[in-house]
Enzyme design. Sequence first.
Site, PDB file in Angstrom:
ATOM      1  N   TYR A 192      29.421 -19.212  26.158  1.00  0.00           N
ATOM      2  CA  TYR A 192      28.378 -20.053  26.774  1.00  0.00           C
ATOM      3  C   TYR A 192      28.295 -19.772  28.276  1.00  0.00           C
ATOM      4  O   TYR A 192      27.197 -19.564  28.818  1.00  0.00           O
ATOM      5  CB  TYR A 192      28.699 -21.531  26.510  1.00  0.00           C
ATOM      6  CG  TYR A 192      27.994 -22.513  27.413  1.00  0.00           C
ATOM      7  CD1 TYR A 192      26.656 -22.858  27.214  1.00  0.00           C
ATOM      8  CD2 TYR A 192      28.677 -23.116  28.479  1.00  0.00           C
ATOM      9  CE1 TYR A 192      26.021 -23.758  28.053  1.00  0.00           C
ATOM     10  CE2 TYR A 192      28.052 -24.015  29.321  1.00  0.00           C
ATOM     11  CZ  TYR A 192      26.717 -24.338  29.114  1.00  0.00           C
ATOM     12  OH  TYR A 192      26.091 -25.231  29.951  1.00  0.00           O
TER      13      TYR A 192
HETATM   14  N1  NAP Z   1      27.130 -31.019  28.715  1.00  0.00           N
HETATM   15  C1  NAP Z   1      27.470 -30.820  29.977  1.00  0.00           C
HETATM   16  O1  NAP Z   1      28.433 -31.434  30.480  1.00  0.00           O
HETATM   17  C2  NAP Z   1      26.679 -29.866  30.822  1.00  0.00           C
HETATM   18  C3  NAP Z   1      27.085 -29.651  32.125  1.00  0.00           C
HETATM   19  C4  NAP Z   1      26.300 -28.833  32.934  1.00  0.00           C
HETATM   20  C5  NAP Z   1      25.138 -28.232  32.444  1.00  0.00           C
HETATM   21  N2  NAP Z   1      24.781 -28.440  31.152  1.00  0.00           N
HETATM   22  C6  NAP Z   1      23.520 -27.799  30.695  1.00  0.00           C
HETATM   23  O2  NAP Z   1      22.520 -28.789  30.669  1.00  0.00           O
HETATM   24  C7  NAP Z   1      21.659 -28.523  29.557  1.00  0.00           C
HETATM   25  C8  NAP Z   1      20.872 -29.763  29.231  1.00  0.00           C
HETATM   26  O3  NAP Z   1      21.767 -30.821  28.895  1.00  0.00           O
HETATM   27  P1  NAP Z   1      21.344 -31.934  27.830  1.00  0.00           P
HETATM   28  O4  NAP Z   1      22.496 -32.849  27.678  1.00  0.00           O
HETATM   29  O5  NAP Z   1      19.995 -32.464  28.176  1.00  0.00           O
HETATM   30  O6  NAP Z   1      21.212 -30.990  26.507  1.00  0.00           O
HETATM   31  P2  NAP Z   1      20.763 -31.352  25.037  1.00  0.00           P
HETATM   32  O7  NAP Z   1      20.538 -32.809  24.880  1.00  0.00           O
HETATM   33  O8  NAP Z   1      21.712 -30.640  24.116  1.00  0.00           O
HETATM   34  O9  NAP Z   1      19.318 -30.653  24.935  1.00  0.00           O
HETATM   35  C9  NAP Z   1      19.120 -29.329  24.653  1.00  0.00           C
HETATM   36  C10 NAP Z   1      17.783 -29.216  23.942  1.00  0.00           C
HETATM   37  O10 NAP Z   1      17.490 -27.823  23.721  1.00  0.00           O
HETATM   38  C11 NAP Z   1      16.766 -27.780  22.508  1.00  0.00           C
HETATM   39  N3  NAP Z   1      16.730 -26.451  21.899  1.00  0.00           N
HETATM   40  C12 NAP Z   1      17.759 -25.780  21.322  1.00  0.00           C
HETATM   41  N4  NAP Z   1      17.312 -24.645  20.789  1.00  0.00           N
HETATM   42  C13 NAP Z   1      15.977 -24.595  21.013  1.00  0.00           C
HETATM   43  C14 NAP Z   1      14.962 -23.661  20.687  1.00  0.00           C
HETATM   44  N5  NAP Z   1      15.239 -22.545  20.001  1.00  0.00           N
HETATM   45  N6  NAP Z   1      13.689 -23.911  21.072  1.00  0.00           N
HETATM   46  C15 NAP Z   1      13.388 -25.044  21.757  1.00  0.00           C
HETATM   47  N7  NAP Z   1      14.317 -25.976  22.097  1.00  0.00           N
HETATM   48  C16 NAP Z   1      15.596 -25.749  21.718  1.00  0.00           C
HETATM   49  C17 NAP Z   1      17.505 -28.746  21.620  1.00  0.00           C
HETATM   50  O11 NAP Z   1      16.678 -29.106  20.530  1.00  0.00           O
HETATM   51  P3  NAP Z   1      17.235 -29.384  19.031  1.00  0.00           P
HETATM   52  O12 NAP Z   1      17.379 -30.869  18.928  1.00  0.00           O
HETATM   53  O13 NAP Z   1      16.150 -28.829  18.163  1.00  0.00           O
HETATM   54  O14 NAP Z   1      18.550 -28.633  18.894  1.00  0.00           O
HETATM   55  C18 NAP Z   1      17.760 -29.908  22.573  1.00  0.00           C
HETATM   56  O15 NAP Z   1      16.702 -30.847  22.520  1.00  0.00           O
HETATM   57  C19 NAP Z   1      22.651 -28.070  28.484  1.00  0.00           C
HETATM   58  O16 NAP Z   1      22.057 -27.376  27.449  1.00  0.00           O
HETATM   59  C20 NAP Z   1      23.589 -27.195  29.293  1.00  0.00           C
HETATM   60  O17 NAP Z   1      23.140 -25.867  29.336  1.00  0.00           O
HETATM   61  C21 NAP Z   1      25.514 -29.249  30.348  1.00  0.00           C
END
Ligand code: NAP
Length: 219
Positions: free
Chosen positions: A131
Amino acid sequence: MRVAIAGGHGQIALRLERLLSARGDNVVGIIRRAEQAADLRAAGARPVVCDLEKASVADVAAHLSGVDAVVFAAGAGPASGASRKDTVDRAAAVLFADAAEAAGVPRYLMISGKGVGTEPPAGTDPVFAVYLKAKAEADADLRARAGLAWTILKPGPLTDEPATGRVTLAESTPHGDVSRDDVALVLRALLDEPGAAGRTLELVGGVTPVADAVRAPLR
Ligand SMILES: NC(=O)c1ccc[n+]([C@@H]2O[C@H](COP(=O)([O-])OP(=O)(O)OC[C@H]3O[C@@H](n4cnc5c(N)ncnc54)[C@H](OP(=O)(O)O)[C@@H]3O)[C@@H](O)[C@H]2O)c1
């Protein structure tokens, strides 16, 4: 402002859609599952079903016509394996940038992460290491694009605590987490700050009001 958000049903994305639609922006959320459309409408966004792991650049660009800024908020998520880190966290971000350039979108905000672009410590979970590599490659791709006014935002670990409206935002911050509510507030502020183009900024919780924090690294 017209804004398109990749991963429109994500936890940060829905928060940002609510904030932007509340101030009258025209917001499109790109999702891959039609059953999520009602949640986007409730957040004030127009849902567009387009799977970023299957679409072509032209498919995505067609949804970005007339858009002022895009936000890459998609992610394969913690339950996914290594292959989807590549197809979503790297390839979909690159595709989205290709599509933004093809559609003439001037601005691209990337949600990256603190720790992306650094060597993972020994013992890091192998899938998490994939990742980090995928996100680093997506960030590097964006930095190399002269045709987009990009900003890369690197939040620390995300929480679901309520917004404080106060953060630490800088090229390098101390360790710390940050709420998704506050990330959404910072993204909204960055959309209004063209001077943040070309910057990579780490984000953790803090004491500086978001409006000041977004301007401060630019002085
Ligand atoms: N978790 C942490 O602590 C952390 C820390 C720093 C940065 N981040 C970054 O922040 C980002 C956003 O965080 P979050 O919590 O808002 O993430 P999240 O809730 O997991 O949202 C990611 C979204 O991406 C969508 N997605 C996945 N595959 C896709 C595709 N092929 N086409 C269109 N949409 C797609 C997912 O949809 P589905 O429901 O269809 O899967 C989901 O709605 C993370 O993904 C990560 O890269 C995370």
